[in-house]
Design a protein around this motif. Sequence first.
Motif, PDB file in Angstrom:
ATOM      1  N   GLU A   1      47.431  66.873  28.713  1.00  0.00           N
ATOM      2  CA  GLU A   1      46.701  65.597  28.718  1.00  0.00           C
ATOM      3  C   GLU A   1      46.767  64.910  27.350  1.00  0.00           C
ATOM      4  OE1 GLU A   1      42.778  66.085  30.291  1.00  0.00           O
ATOM      5  OE2 GLU A   1      43.491  67.026  32.141  1.00  0.00           O
ATOM      6  N   ALA A   2      47.937  65.005  26.706  1.00  0.00           N
ATOM      7  CA  ALA A   2      48.103  64.551  25.318  1.00  0.00           C
ATOM      8  C   ALA A   2      48.434  63.065  25.260  1.00  0.00           C
ATOM      9  CB  ALA A   2      49.190  65.381  24.643  1.00  0.00           C
ATOM     10  N   TRP A   3      47.474  62.237  25.666  1.00  0.00           N
ATOM     11  CA  TRP A   3      47.726  60.809  25.727  1.00  0.00           C
ATOM     12  C   TRP A   3      47.969  60.199  24.346  1.00  0.00           C
ATOM     13  CZ3 TRP A   3      44.451  57.341  23.328  1.00  0.00           C
ATOM     14  CH2 TRP A   3      43.173  57.814  22.972  1.00  0.00           C
ATOM     15  N   ARG A   4      47.366  60.748  23.310  1.00  0.00           N
ATOM     16  CA  ARG A   4      47.586  60.197  21.964  1.00  0.00           C
ATOM     17  C   ARG A   4      49.036  60.415  21.519  1.00  0.00           C
ATOM     18  NH1 ARG A   4      42.873  58.615  19.530  1.00  0.00           N
ATOM     19  NH2 ARG A   4      40.938  59.449  20.423  1.00  0.00           N
ATOM     20  N   TRP A   5      49.598  61.563  21.847  1.00  0.00           N
ATOM     21  CA  TRP A   5      50.997  61.812  21.541  1.00  0.00           C
ATOM     22  C   TRP A   5      51.911  60.911  22.359  1.00  0.00           C
ATOM     23  CZ3 TRP A   5      53.170  64.544  17.695  1.00  0.00           C
ATOM     24  CH2 TRP A   5      52.354  65.422  16.983  1.00  0.00           C
ATOM     25  N   MET A   6      51.548  60.682  23.633  1.00  0.00           N
ATOM     26  CA  MET A   6      52.336  59.791  24.469  1.00  0.00           C
ATOM     27  C   MET A   6      52.485  58.418  23.814  1.00  0.00           C
ATOM     28  SD  MET A   6      50.704  60.622  28.226  1.00  0.00           S
ATOM     29  CE  MET A   6      50.680  62.275  28.919  1.00  0.00           C
TER      30      MET A   6
END
Length: 466
Positions: free
Chosen positions: A169-174
């Motif tokens: 759930e790594a939306w910041r990395w996305m």
Amino acid sequence: MTETKQRHGSARSVYLPATICAIGALLFGYDTGVISGALLYLKGPLGIADNEFLQGLVTSGILVGAMVGALTSGSLAARLGRRMMTLIAACVFALGSLWAAFSPDVANLVLARFVIGIGVGLASVIVPMYIAEISPTRIRGTLTSLNQLLITTGILLAYIVDYALAPWEAWRWMLGLAVIPAVALFIGMLFMPETPRWLASRDRTDEARAVLERTRPPEEVEEGFEEIRAAQRQTGEQLGWRDLTAKWIRPALFIGIGLAVLQQFVGINTIIYYAPTTLTQLGMGDGASIAAQVGIGTVMLLFTLIAVRYTDRIGRKRLLLTGSTGMSVSLGVLGILTLIVGASGQTVAIITVICLATYIASFGATWGPVVWVMLPELYPLRIRGPAEGLATWSNWAANFVVSLAFPVVLGAIGQGWSMLIFAALGVLSFVFVSAFVPETTGRSLEGLEADLHEGPAKEGIESQQV
């Protein structure tokens, strides 16, 4: 032997700046595509899981920014140059990506998406303009098609990154990984030349000739330079920035805005957004949403490669007409099928997948890349920046209108009639291209400009004869 080496050196020189600049198009695609997966995982942490309005702001903030970037980029490119504006776009992309990745709340994320949108708007104007102006006539369509190829590559890359990072759930990395191509674009463009046409427009003729010598075979350098100088003398006498709607410019302005608006009105973004939901409703699992997007992105990319290979062989106009036909037929069949049979059953599912794939393939091979190829070809040098900026702004405005209206229309009349409306707009795009769009394949930019100048003159002669 010397001439052969020089010819090969010219080929390397023109392909390299075109490819480096096209990284801006990759960022365009990545930043517009990545939010679909990231949104699934940022809603909870940012407290907007139950607020569809804020979710919409996060998603559509990039469209508003793109309209601002597109509208301002043309005049800035005329003053600062195409290369400098590409460097500025790279900085905007990097700033927006980092801001989005480290956003502490939804307000900051919306602002970050707006900043990224400015970068997208800048890139959507500058990248095709730079590539078209630096490319030899014989391969201009192929090289300018790199713009759409890298857009679709960026979208596919975004879907793959979303899929790969979904378990964490790594939306910041996305969102933040876009800083890598942004830095690559900035560093790469530091070593690339300015376009010879812009240099000539600023009376930097020695530099313009030097760029032509790097990007043309020896026998084409003098001819290309004289064409640029002749066009420069003609437009220098007749054009000012207030002449954007001059009578001889209006046909090109009408065609450019028409192509830009119709590219969105044929429904590509709503079909892409709607396809994963449709496939899920047809019985695929919950994880099919992101996985289906990867498939859609792959189909788009593969068929964009067709445009890259054949745009200069088949012709721009013929490709547009073929694409309009494919999109209209596929959406027409899908709409009629939905109205008659409904949206359930194995046979319906198979036909739906075939129709969606045909539609996406038709757009990817034709209207997706060819419109971006033609926009910089339609306008004279001194007016190209603001004219292309206005057309691109119209494209983003149409995107915004369609994205805003589609859910309302879908809820009011259903999927079947919605698809038939887009099929009808596909027919309209066919009629528009048939009636108004000229063939620009194999024509120099200066030759196309000369045609615009001759149009009013011919009308005047005919009027006097009557």
